[in-house]
Design a protein around this motif. Structure first.
Motif, short mmCIF file in Angstrom:
data_model
loop_
_atom_site.label_atom_id
_atom_site.label_comp_id
_atom_site.label_asym_id
_atom_site.label_seq_id
_atom_site.Cartn_x
_atom_site.Cartn_y
_atom_site.Cartn_z
N THR A 168 -13.04 -68.99 18.78
CA THR A 168 -13.06 -70.16 17.89
C THR A 168 -11.72 -70.22 17.16
O THR A 168 -11.11 -71.29 17.02
CB THR A 168 -14.23 -70.03 16.88
OG1 THR A 168 -15.44 -69.86 17.62
CG2 THR A 168 -14.34 -71.25 16.00
N ILE A 169 -11.25 -69.07 16.71
CA ILE A 169 -9.97 -69.00 16.01
C ILE A 169 -8.82 -69.37 16.96
O ILE A 169 -7.90 -70.11 16.59
CB ILE A 169 -9.76 -67.58 15.44
CG1 ILE A 169 -10.70 -67.38 14.26
CG2 ILE A 169 -8.31 -67.33 15.04
CD1 ILE A 169 -10.77 -65.96 13.74
N LYS A 170 -8.91 -68.89 18.18
CA LYS A 170 -7.82 -69.16 19.15
C LYS A 170 -7.66 -70.67 19.35
O LYS A 170 -6.55 -71.20 19.36
CB LYS A 170 -8.14 -68.47 20.47
CG LYS A 170 -6.99 -68.52 21.46
CD LYS A 170 -7.29 -67.67 22.68
CE LYS A 170 -6.11 -67.67 23.64
NZ LYS A 170 -6.38 -66.88 24.84
N GLY A 172 -8.55 -72.83 17.24
CA GLY A 172 -8.08 -73.33 15.95
C GLY A 172 -6.55 -73.26 15.84
O GLY A 172 -5.92 -74.17 15.30
N LEU A 288 -5.83 -71.31 9.08
CA LEU A 288 -6.76 -70.28 9.57
C LEU A 288 -7.54 -69.69 8.40
O LEU A 288 -8.74 -69.44 8.50
CB LEU A 288 -5.99 -69.18 10.30
CG LEU A 288 -5.43 -69.55 11.67
CD1 LEU A 288 -4.59 -68.41 12.24
CD2 LEU A 288 -6.53 -69.91 12.65
N TYR A 292 -11.16 -70.99 8.98
CA TYR A 292 -11.78 -69.96 9.82
C TYR A 292 -11.98 -68.64 9.07
O TYR A 292 -11.80 -67.58 9.63
CB TYR A 292 -10.94 -69.75 11.10
CG TYR A 292 -10.81 -71.02 11.90
CD1 TYR A 292 -11.80 -71.39 12.80
CD2 TYR A 292 -9.72 -71.86 11.72
CE1 TYR A 292 -11.70 -72.57 13.52
CE2 TYR A 292 -9.62 -73.05 12.44
CZ TYR A 292 -10.61 -73.40 13.34
OH TYR A 292 -10.51 -74.57 14.04
N LYS A 293 -12.31 -68.77 7.80
CA LYS A 293 -12.45 -67.57 6.97
C LYS A 293 -13.61 -66.69 7.47
O LYS A 293 -13.47 -65.48 7.60
CB LYS A 293 -12.68 -67.99 5.51
CG LYS A 293 -12.73 -66.78 4.58
CD LYS A 293 -12.75 -67.19 3.15
CE LYS A 293 -13.05 -66.04 2.20
NZ LYS A 293 -13.10 -64.71 2.74
N GLU A 295 -14.99 -66.48 10.42
CA GLU A 295 -14.67 -65.83 11.70
C GLU A 295 -13.64 -64.72 11.50
O GLU A 295 -13.76 -63.63 12.06
CB GLU A 295 -14.11 -66.86 12.70
CG GLU A 295 -15.13 -67.85 13.24
CD GLU A 295 -15.40 -69.04 12.32
OE1 GLU A 295 -14.83 -69.08 11.21
OE2 GLU A 295 -16.19 -69.91 12.71
N THR A 296 -12.62 -65.03 10.69
CA THR A 296 -11.55 -64.05 10.45
C THR A 296 -12.11 -62.79 9.79
O THR A 296 -11.84 -61.67 10.23
CB THR A 296 -10.46 -64.68 9.55
OG1 THR A 296 -9.90 -65.80 10.25
CG2 THR A 296 -9.36 -63.70 9.22
N VAL A 454 -3.13 -64.55 17.84
CA VAL A 454 -4.54 -64.27 17.56
C VAL A 454 -4.74 -62.77 17.34
O VAL A 454 -5.39 -62.33 16.39
CB VAL A 454 -5.44 -64.79 18.71
CG1 VAL A 454 -6.88 -64.38 18.50
CG2 VAL A 454 -5.33 -66.31 18.83
N TRP A 457 -3.07 -61.84 13.94
CA TRP A 457 -3.78 -62.43 12.78
C TRP A 457 -5.03 -61.60 12.47
O TRP A 457 -5.33 -61.29 11.33
CB TRP A 457 -4.14 -63.88 13.09
CG TRP A 457 -5.02 -64.52 12.06
CD1 TRP A 457 -6.34 -64.82 12.16
CD2 TRP A 457 -4.62 -64.93 10.74
NE1 TRP A 457 -6.80 -65.38 11.00
CE2 TRP A 457 -5.77 -65.47 10.11
CE3 TRP A 457 -3.41 -64.90 10.02
CZ2 TRP A 457 -5.74 -65.96 8.81
CZ3 TRP A 457 -3.39 -65.39 8.71
CH2 TRP A 457 -4.54 -65.90 8.13
N LEU A 458 -5.72 -61.22 13.54
CA LEU A 458 -6.99 -60.52 13.37
C LEU A 458 -6.83 -59.00 13.33
O LEU A 458 -7.76 -58.29 12.96
CB LEU A 458 -7.96 -60.89 14.49
CG LEU A 458 -8.40 -62.35 14.49
CD1 LEU A 458 -9.19 -62.67 15.74
CD2 LEU A 458 -9.22 -62.65 13.24
#
Ligand code: 4AD
Length: 478
Positions: A168-170, A172, A288, A292-293, A295-296, A454, A457-458
């Motif tokens: 989902t983040i990707k 995003g 992000l 996408y908090k 998910e992150t 991605v 970030w993660l």
């Protein structure tokens, strides 16, 4: 239908009836009159209760049947929403309960599963875990499933909620990238991925059979995006596949990855472009964080990853390469003035920058000319340097870019000066050089690696985790 939750993400009020499709995570019979079915939908889990009543409705036989539905089967559920009387113990189950009235198996999962979904919800061996976690696992007698097994069973692996969050983040990142650039007049382009010549360096290109001749898989949209700037498109971007025949078996290399490329004409100085890309990245990071908090946080907590430190507003450290070398030497590293940075040195510099500027995101500017491709503009101020830059996240390169040579005659000179020299008349390159013969604005750009962004970030330990179906020197399937 289709969602137990309304679009705004809030749980429906108690006592409403809902109809939705979900996946059965577990089902068990508690007693002759009671079964529990844990249902999965998106990032959420919902506890389903099947209770037999003597006044008709649900029979004991149905309770038994529901408790025996095989995990991972797709079901359609009709039920009433209720708050559970006692707080639910399992952390994955939301504080919402469905009293199931009807349950239809839409598609049954075969048993046994080659991969348990709960194994996709655990960190990879030896990565991002502390000794206490490992000891706990050893005591529980449940070995961690390795990346290969997970990737071999990727369809099941991707049912894990951490994977759902990662991809989902990707998506995003792509949306934020597109949003920012479109608002600034960039046009999305699609350049060819099959090339008639290996134009961007011969060794790391995949050769394919193209009818009676050879073709080559595109190593980047570099040449075509520039040719478009020489045409009528002064600001272009592309999101597309990139193929690299590099036999790099590392945690940060793929043989096919997604490039986020951009290229633009500028007025006076290539730093206009550097600034735009800095702003683009900050926009993406903030987007992000805001959008996408959930998910992150979910993925970072699995790997115990720190928050990504952003620079102060408008203050992305833009460090000249020479200064970067100086910082590394002061720290005891043995680095040459004009060498490219090794991966350990990049990470070391990242740590030094974090300490000094309190940010995980920075730019290294004015790279040595000798380590950059032929199309890079030499620096007018220093014959050893070039108007080129790399962007870093957590001490790892996520983008390389540069001002390009936009004059055909100068480009020919640069190609001949390479070691080994490049032939400007060779097929593929000739069209590229000719593109600059009819007038072209000064321009610069860069290429970002989507999976790297991605991953960093993660704080994922391996780039393959940021790719749905990764391709590397060993892996071409599934
Ligand atoms: O540094 P690279 O090779 O630069 C280019 O492709 C230039 N044509 C871009 C430009 O506009 N000058 O690749 C750009 C980025 C890297 O910074 C990295 O993030 C990613 O692409 N990348 C890879 N990602 C995964 N696997 C690989 N093998 C990668 N190689 C590069």
């Amino acid at each position: 239908l289709a969602s137990a939750y309304p679009a705004d993400g809030d749980a429906p009020p108690a006592d409403t009836t809902v109809v939705f499709r979900a996946v059965v995570e577990t089902a068990r019979v508690q007693s002759a009159k009671l079964a529990f079915v844990s249902l999965r939908q998106g990032l959420d889990n919902i506890q389903g209760v099947v209770a037999a009543s003597d006044e008709g409705g649900i029979s004991r036989q149905m309770v038994k049947w529901c408790g025996g539905v095989s995990p991972e089967s797709m079901v359609l559920v009709h039920g009433g929403v209720a708050r559970p009387k006692e707080p639910v113990k399992s952390a994955s189950v939301q504080h919402l309960e469905i009293h199931i009235g009807k349950l239809f198996v839409i598609s049954k999962a075969e048993v046994p599963l080659p991969l348990q979904i709960e194994d996709a919800e655990r960190p990879l061996p030896g990565e991002g875990k502390d000794a206490a976690d490992e000891a706990q696992e050893a005591a529980a007698g449940r070995p961690i499933v390795g990346l290969n097994t997970r990737l071999n069973n990727r369809v099941l692996d991707l049912r894990g909620k951490h994977n759902h969050a990662i991809f989902t983040i990707k998506e995003g990142v792509c949306a934020l990238f597109t949003e920012f650039l479109r608002a600034r007049g960039f046009v999305g382009i699609q350049t060819p991925k099959m090339m008639g010549a290996a134009t961007e360096g011969g060794s790391n290109v995949f050769e394919v059979t193209y009818f009676e001749r050879k073709a080559y898989m595109a190593q980047s949209p570099q040449l075509h995006k520039q040719m478009l700037v020489a045409s009528r498109f002064e600001r272009v971007f592309e999101i597309g596949p990139i193929f690299r025949a590099e036999n790099s078996n590392t945690a940060r290399h793929l043989t096919e990855f997604t490039g986020l490329d951009l290229e633009m004409a500028f007025e006076e100085d290539y730093h206009e472009v550097v600034k735009l890309i800095e702003d683009l990245m900050l926009y993406m990071f903030k987007g992000l964080r805001e959008r996408y908090k959930k998910e992150t946080d979910l993925v970072r907590s699995l790997y115990h990853v720190d928050e990504f430190q952003l620079p102060e507003e408008g203050k992305v450290p833009r460090i000249p390469f020479k200064e970067g070398i100086h910082m590394l030497r002061e720290d005891g590293a043995d680095v040459g003035d004009y060498d490219d940075l090794s991966t350990p040195d990049e990470k070391r510099l990242g740590a030094l920058v974090l300490k000094k500027y309190h940010t995980d995101f920075y730019v290294l500017d004015q790279f040595p000319l000798g380590v950059r491709p032929f199309y890079t503009m030499p620096s007018p101020a220093d014959p050893h340097a070039s108007n080129s830059y790399d962007f870093f996240m957590r001490g790892q390169e996520i983008m390389s870019g540069a001002q390009r040579v936009h004059d055909a005659r100068f480009l020919v000179r640069r190609m001949r000066a390479m070691d080994p020299p490049l032939d400007p008349d060779q097929p593929g390159l000739k069209d590229y050089v000719d593109a600059f013969r009819y007038g072209c604005p000064p321009h610069a750009g860069g290429g970002l690696g989507l999976e790297r962004i991605v991953m960093l970030w993660l704080g994922l330990p391996n780039i393959r985790l940021a790719c749905l179906f990764p391709r590397d020197p060993q892996r071409l399937m599934p």
